[in-house]
Design a protein around this motif. Structure first.
Motif, short mmCIF file in Angstrom:
data_model
loop_
_atom_site.label_atom_id
_atom_site.label_comp_id
_atom_site.label_asym_id
_atom_site.label_seq_id
_atom_site.Cartn_x
_atom_site.Cartn_y
_atom_site.Cartn_z
N GLU A 1 0.84 -1.19 0.00
CA GLU A 1 0.00 0.00 0.00
C GLU A 1 0.88 1.25 0.00
O GLU A 1 1.81 1.35 0.80
CB GLU A 1 -0.88 -0.02 1.25
N PRO B 1 2.44 4.74 0.86
CA PRO B 1 2.36 5.57 2.05
C PRO B 1 2.13 7.04 1.71
O PRO B 1 2.37 7.48 0.58
CB PRO B 1 3.74 5.39 2.69
N GLU B 2 1.68 7.78 2.69
CA GLU B 2 1.65 9.24 2.59
C GLU B 2 3.09 9.74 2.75
O GLU B 2 3.86 9.18 3.53
CB GLU B 2 0.76 9.81 3.68
N TRP C 1 4.29 7.46 5.80
CA TRP C 1 3.30 7.35 6.84
C TRP C 1 2.15 6.46 6.37
O TRP C 1 1.53 6.72 5.33
CB TRP C 1 2.77 8.73 7.21
N TRP C 2 1.91 5.38 7.15
CA TRP C 2 0.74 4.53 6.93
C TRP C 2 -0.24 4.83 8.05
O TRP C 2 -0.08 4.35 9.20
CB TRP C 2 1.14 3.06 6.92
N LYS C 3 -1.26 5.65 7.76
CA LYS C 3 -2.15 6.19 8.78
C LYS C 3 -2.87 5.10 9.56
O LYS C 3 -2.95 5.14 10.79
CB LYS C 3 -3.16 7.13 8.11
N LEU D 1 8.79 -4.59 6.06
CA LEU D 1 7.44 -4.04 5.94
C LEU D 1 6.39 -5.06 6.35
O LEU D 1 5.37 -4.71 6.96
CB LEU D 1 7.20 -3.55 4.52
N VAL E 1 2.53 -3.80 7.16
CA VAL E 1 2.09 -2.99 6.00
C VAL E 1 1.33 -3.91 5.04
O VAL E 1 1.84 -4.95 4.62
CB VAL E 1 3.28 -2.35 5.28
N ARG F 1 -1.44 -3.98 -1.67
CA ARG F 1 -2.52 -3.24 -2.34
C ARG F 1 -3.70 -4.17 -2.63
O ARG F 1 -3.53 -5.33 -2.89
CB ARG F 1 -2.02 -2.65 -3.66
#
Length: 243
Positions: free
Chosen positions: A147, A149-150, A169-171, A235, A240, A243
């Motif tokens: 996925e 990240p921001e 950042w993975w919220k 990860l 994490v 997708r």
């Protein structure tokens, strides 16, 4: 003489600076002004000179040929407007390009393959990447199927004070990803030019303050990017999702 070979002139431009007799440029460039197509000589303060070519045409021709991770490193730097500078000079901030600028460059390519690749580069590139290592990290994270990240997430206290800026950042996981290049801690050659001990101490205190807010960290270095399965393992251990 038996076996002698007459050296042929390379194909290319009829540019006086290069001593060629004819010009060969992509068909898509035929409508451009002649002065934009031809190289020019730039005098330096030292009295020497360099032969240069139009920057946009150079990018349009070169970016599609680069390996994907290298192309994204260059494109991210173009969009952010950041350039590296020697340690004894202040950082240089260039006028940034936009994604639309990169797309417009694609229209000058001579093949559909190059045009398509430059458009893909423009779509993936980001002005938020803060270093070549961060750019390369985004490529590897994407290629591993995680996925996205921001980027450059700002962590603040309850009263709004800035505690730090996170590379990734993975919220949903409250997980911070940090690329740690060796130059970050390498004394006089570090990004800050400061001695290594204060740099490490500042980083440790920053991480502790952020972790007190319930945020976890996963960190990696260049070796993890050149051996992507190592980054993949980190990860996955951090949770994490794909997708």
């Amino acid at each position: 003489m038996a076996g002698s070979v007459k050296r042929a002139k390379p194909k290319g431009a009829a540019w006086p600076l290069f001593g060629e007799r004819r010009i060969s440029v992509p068909r898509a460039w035929s409508s451009l002004p002649a002065e934009q197509l031809h190289p020019f000589r730039q005098r330096l303060l030292s009295g020497s000179s360099l032969v240069l070519e139009d920057f946009r045409l150079c990018l349009a021709d070169t970016l599609p040929r680069l390996p994907w991770e290298d192309a994204i490193v260059v494109a991210d730097a173009l969009l952010s407007g950041l350039r590296n500078s020697p340690a004894n000079m202040p950082a240089v901030v260039a006028t940034p390009c936009t994604a639309q600028d990169l797309i417009s460059m694609a229209n000058t390519n001579s093949t559909q393959k190059a045009t398509h690749r430059l458009r893909r580069i423009a779509a993936f590139a980001s002005p938020l990447s803060g270093s070549p290592g961060e750019s390369w990290s985004r490529v590897v994270i994407d290629q591993l199927g995680f996925e996205p990240p921001e980027l450059q997430h700002r962590v603040r206290t309850a009263d709004g004070r800035l505690m730090g800026i996170l590379d990734f950042w993975w919220k949903g996981l409250r997980l911070a990803g940090e690329f740690d290049g060796k130059r970050k801690y390498a004394g006089g050659s570090s990004y800050s030019g400061r001695d290594v001990d204060p740099v490490i101490l500042d980083e440790k205190l920053r991480s502790e303050r952020i972790q007190e807010e319930g945020i976890r960290f996963v960190r990696w270095m260049w070796d993890d990017l050149t051996s992507p399965r190592r980054l993949e393992a980190k990860l996955l251990r951090a949770g994490v999702p794909r997708r």
